[in-house]
Design an enzyme around this catalytic site. Structure first.
Site, short mmCIF file in Angstrom:
data_model
loop_
_atom_site.label_atom_id
_atom_site.label_comp_id
_atom_site.label_asym_id
_atom_site.label_seq_id
_atom_site.Cartn_x
_atom_site.Cartn_y
_atom_site.Cartn_z
N GLY A 59 0.83 -1.20 0.00
CA GLY A 59 0.00 0.00 0.00
C GLY A 59 0.87 1.24 0.00
O GLY A 59 2.03 1.21 -0.42
N CYS A 60 0.31 2.33 0.47
CA CYS A 60 1.06 3.60 0.53
C CYS A 60 2.33 3.39 1.33
O CYS A 60 2.31 2.89 2.45
CB CYS A 60 0.19 4.68 1.17
#
Length: 158
Positions: free
Chosen positions: A8-9
């Site tokens: 993810g981020c």
């Protein structure tokens, strides 16, 4: 030794690994794409094929690759394809980039054991791939959450 993970981020992923005993350094960047020297906006536009990743150097005498894998599995949902939470796109995919046969075998075994456990009731979609060229994200993304906390703390003190 090096390890590289996408979950993810990269801001939160980096923060999680920075706090692991035996991790010497972390950086955020991009790996797994087909576009040379991508910028954050290039990756965000989904034209490069890169994942947002955290690359770390760790001391294997203080933490094992298997322990790093446990952190990786604990900080995201590996059953979500090309997304984490509200972040969507292939740049947010769950991926482990390995640097040698030992890391590849450990990652595959770890994924297999996790899938067999009752922790997730859906298939784990995490990719396990050989490492490719790593492109460092610009300085504003490095240790982003730590810098943000420092700024907020400084503002409260004023």
């Amino acid at each position: 030794m090096k390890a590289t993970f996408g979950a993810g981020c990269f801001w939160g992923v980096e923060e999680a690994f920075r706090n692991v005993e035996g991790v010497i350094s972390t950086s955020v960047g991009y790996m797994g794409g087909h576009f040379p020297n991508p910028s954050y906006l290039d990756v965000l536009s989904r034209i490069t094929g890169h994942a947002e990743v955290v690359q770390l150097d760790y001391d294997p005498d203080r933490t094992s690759y298997e322990e790093l894998l446990e952190v990786f599995w604990s900080i995201h949902d590996p059953t979500q394809l090309n997304r984490q939470g509200s972040d969507r796109g292939e740049q947010y995919r769950s991926v482990i980039f390995y640097y040698n046969n030992e890391q590849e075998m450990a990652a595959r075994l770890s994924k297999q054991n996790l899938q067999r456990s009752s922790r997730f009731n859906k298939a784990i979609v995490t990719q396990i791939q050989p490492s490719t060229e790593y492109y460092l994200a610009d300085e504003s993304h490095q240790q982003y959450l730590a810098k943000k906390r420092q700024r907020e703390s400084s503002l409260r003190e004023v």
